[in-house]
Write a protein that holds these residues in place. Structure first.
Motif, mmCIF file in Angstrom:
data_model
loop_
_atom_site.group_PDB
_atom_site.id
_atom_site.type_symbol
_atom_site.label_atom_id
_atom_site.label_comp_id
_atom_site.label_asym_id
_atom_site.label_seq_id
_atom_site.Cartn_x
_atom_site.Cartn_y
_atom_site.Cartn_z
ATOM 1 N N GLY A 67 -6.399 1.249 3.583
ATOM 2 C CA GLY A 67 -5.813 1.703 2.328
ATOM 3 C C GLY A 67 -4.892 2.897 2.495
ATOM 4 N N ILE A 68 -4.389 3.108 3.702
ATOM 5 C CA ILE A 68 -3.593 4.305 3.980
ATOM 6 C C ILE A 68 -2.169 4.199 3.435
ATOM 7 C CG2 ILE A 68 -2.687 3.584 6.229
ATOM 8 C CD1 ILE A 68 -4.040 7.075 5.277
ATOM 9 N N ARG A 69 -1.694 2.984 3.201
ATOM 10 C CA ARG A 69 -0.352 2.832 2.636
ATOM 11 C C ARG A 69 -0.354 3.256 1.169
ATOM 12 N NH1 ARG A 69 1.534 -3.124 3.351
ATOM 13 N NH2 ARG A 69 3.283 -2.237 2.176
ATOM 14 N N PRO A 70 0.636 4.016 0.731
ATOM 15 C CA PRO A 70 0.639 4.502 -0.657
ATOM 16 C C PRO A 70 0.763 3.398 -1.712
ATOM 17 C CG PRO A 70 2.092 5.823 0.712
ATOM 18 C CD PRO A 70 1.697 4.647 1.546
ATOM 19 N N ARG A 71 1.487 2.331 -1.386
ATOM 20 C CA ARG A 71 1.683 1.208 -2.327
ATOM 21 C C ARG A 71 2.168 1.708 -3.699
ATOM 22 N NH1 ARG A 71 -0.433 -3.517 -0.245
ATOM 23 N NH2 ARG A 71 -1.909 -3.259 1.491
ATOM 24 N N LEU A 72 3.228 2.481 -3.667
ATOM 25 C CA LEU A 72 3.754 3.071 -4.889
ATOM 26 C C LEU A 72 4.356 2.028 -5.835
ATOM 27 C CD1 LEU A 72 5.469 6.233 -3.370
ATOM 28 C CD2 LEU A 72 3.462 6.202 -4.857
ATOM 29 N N ARG A 73 4.941 1.001 -5.263
ATOM 30 C CA ARG A 73 5.626 0.008 -6.093
ATOM 31 C C ARG A 73 4.630 -0.679 -7.029
ATOM 32 N NH1 ARG A 73 9.449 -4.972 -3.853
ATOM 33 N NH2 ARG A 73 10.149 -5.707 -5.923
ATOM 34 N N GLY A 74 4.900 -0.578 -8.317
ATOM 35 C CA GLY A 74 4.061 -1.209 -9.316
ATOM 36 C C GLY A 74 2.795 -0.440 -9.655
ATOM 37 N N ASN A 75 2.575 0.684 -8.995
ATOM 38 C CA ASN A 75 1.320 1.422 -9.201
ATOM 39 C C ASN A 75 1.528 2.831 -9.747
ATOM 40 O OD1 ASN A 75 -0.597 -0.532 -8.354
ATOM 41 N ND2 ASN A 75 -0.108 -0.091 -6.202
ATOM 42 N N LEU A 76 2.722 3.128 -10.237
ATOM 43 C CA LEU A 76 2.989 4.477 -10.731
ATOM 44 C C LEU A 76 2.012 4.869 -11.838
ATOM 45 C CD1 LEU A 76 4.687 7.037 -10.730
ATOM 46 C CD2 LEU A 76 6.274 5.890 -12.316
ATOM 47 N N ARG A 77 1.699 3.934 -12.726
ATOM 48 C CA ARG A 77 0.786 4.264 -13.837
ATOM 49 C C ARG A 77 -0.595 4.648 -13.333
ATOM 50 N NH1 ARG A 77 -0.988 -1.437 -16.742
ATOM 51 N NH2 ARG A 77 -1.074 -2.731 -14.851
ATOM 52 N N TRP A 78 -0.994 4.034 -12.197
ATOM 53 C CA TRP A 78 -2.322 4.371 -11.661
ATOM 54 C C TRP A 78 -2.309 5.729 -10.974
ATOM 55 C CZ3 TRP A 78 -5.290 1.768 -14.365
ATOM 56 C CH2 TRP A 78 -5.067 0.428 -14.644
ATOM 57 N N PHE A 209 -9.110 2.464 -6.414
ATOM 58 C CA PHE A 209 -8.837 1.986 -5.057
ATOM 59 C C PHE A 209 -8.554 0.482 -5.060
ATOM 60 C CE2 PHE A 209 -10.616 0.051 -1.156
ATOM 61 C CZ PHE A 209 -9.710 0.559 -0.232
ATOM 62 N N ARG A 210 -9.348 -0.266 -5.803
ATOM 63 C CA ARG A 210 -9.188 -1.716 -5.790
ATOM 64 C C ARG A 210 -7.910 -2.167 -6.504
ATOM 65 N NH1 ARG A 210 -14.692 -4.985 -6.871
ATOM 66 N NH2 ARG A 210 -13.320 -6.610 -6.050
ATOM 67 N N VAL A 211 -7.564 -1.502 -7.602
ATOM 68 C CA VAL A 211 -6.395 -1.948 -8.355
ATOM 69 C C VAL A 211 -5.097 -1.600 -7.636
ATOM 70 C CG1 VAL A 211 -5.964 0.087 -9.811
ATOM 71 C CG2 VAL A 211 -5.583 -2.217 -10.739
ATOM 72 N N THR A 212 -5.109 -0.550 -6.807
ATOM 73 C CA THR A 212 -3.891 -0.154 -6.083
ATOM 74 C C THR A 212 -3.901 -0.588 -4.627
ATOM 75 O OG1 THR A 212 -4.838 2.005 -5.461
ATOM 76 C CG2 THR A 212 -3.614 1.883 -7.545
ATOM 77 N N GLY A 213 -5.084 -0.785 -4.043
ATOM 78 C CA GLY A 213 -5.182 -1.087 -2.622
ATOM 79 C C GLY A 213 -4.863 0.108 -1.744
ATOM 80 N N SER A 214 -4.956 1.317 -2.317
ATOM 81 C CA SER A 214 -4.584 2.526 -1.592
ATOM 82 C C SER A 214 -5.589 3.639 -1.867
ATOM 83 C CB SER A 214 -3.189 2.989 -2.013
ATOM 84 O OG SER A 214 -2.858 4.243 -1.434
#
Length: 277
Positions: A67-78, A209-214
């Motif tokens: 889960g180390i990748r930030p995965r910012l795309r689509g997850n700003l609200r989280w 963690f689960r909804v963002t994968g990060s």
């Protein structure tokens, strides 16, 4: 894979739950150490991360699910939810407590700026929680999810192990005066209440963690929590009426814990609805 994950989770759990007691033994051997900054505390802090590094490097766990990748795309609200979750719940609890006459904030005006205290703590907590969240969410939660356990089991197991790791901290390392400021009970009762609280908090941490994968939203939320609610109560910015700490404390109150569970379940609802769409 499930057998390997179960074996490694058992090894991890043993290392985590034993780490603090190993630190206690070390401190009993090494006398005359500074209070609150002992080698035993250092051992307690570092062993869970060391266990994760060893299991990922040499025991077959690998590094793909950190889960180390930030995965910012689509997850700003989280990320925004992570930033404001603890402040919003804390403000809500303070408002309710003040309206009921259970919380006194008169000290707030006469003490050093809380904003300065909060910002002064935030960076250090952020760095610390990169390592903590790599353990609690990046490893423990990730492995529990891979076992396809029911959600309530993921919350319960991860929260119990997270809380159990803190037991030596509450019983030995942390001064009684700090505990008594939060809840006026003995150390054993405080540790039991803290474990229940962490199980409640785990609902929101696990779901973010689960909804963002990060792990990064969890790092942000954990850092804000550490820098916000602990000094607010322990440093005396607010005073909770005697006997009402169980209900309204921003750290350990029943209302506070229920609000975090509710927030976590809201995230779960959105996550499961997205999975079905």
């Amino acid at each position: 894979m499930d057998r390997l994950s179960k074996r490694n989770l058992i090894l991890f759990s043993f290392a985590v739950l034993a780490s603090g007691w190993m630190g206690v033994l070390l401190d009993r051997v090494l006398k005359d150490q500074p209070e609150g900054d002992t080698l035993g505390m250092g051992l307690w802090l570092i062993l869970p991360l060391l266990a994760v590094l060893l299991l990922r490097s040499f025991a077959g766990d690998g590094w793909k699910d950190t889960g180390i990748r930030p995965r910012l795309r689509g997850n700003l609200r989280w990320y925004l939810a992570a930033l404001f979750a603890f402040p919003l719940v804390t403000v809500s609890v303070l408002l309710i407590g003040c309206l009921l006459g259970w919380i006194d904030m008169s000290n707030y005006r006469t003490m050093p700026s809380f904003t300065g205290v909060f910002l002064g703590l935030l960076l250090g907590q952020f760095i610390k929680n990169i390592f903590e969240e790599a353990v609690w969410r990046g490893y423990l939660t990730s492995k529990l999810v891979q076992l396809r356990l029911k959600d309530w089991l993921v919350y319960g197991i991860s929260g119990f192990i997270w809380g159990g790791w803190h037991i030596p901290y509450y019983l030995v390392f942390l001064p009684s005066s700090d505990l008594y400021t939060v809840l006026p009970v003995d150390k054993v009762t405080f540790a039991a209440v803290a474990i229940v609280n962490m199980i409640c908090w785990s609902v929101l941490f696990v779901e973010l963690f689960r909804v963002t994968g990060s792990i990064w939203p969890c790092i942000i939320m954990h850092s804000v929590e550490d820098a916000l609610i602990n000094p607010l109560v322990i440093d005396g910015y607010i005073m909770v009426a005697p006997g009402k700490e169980w209900l309204i404390s921003p750290i350990a109150g029943i209302l506070t814990s229920l609000l975090y569970v509710g927030a976590g379940l809201m995230v779960r609802f959105i996550r499961t609805r997205q999975a079905l769409s």
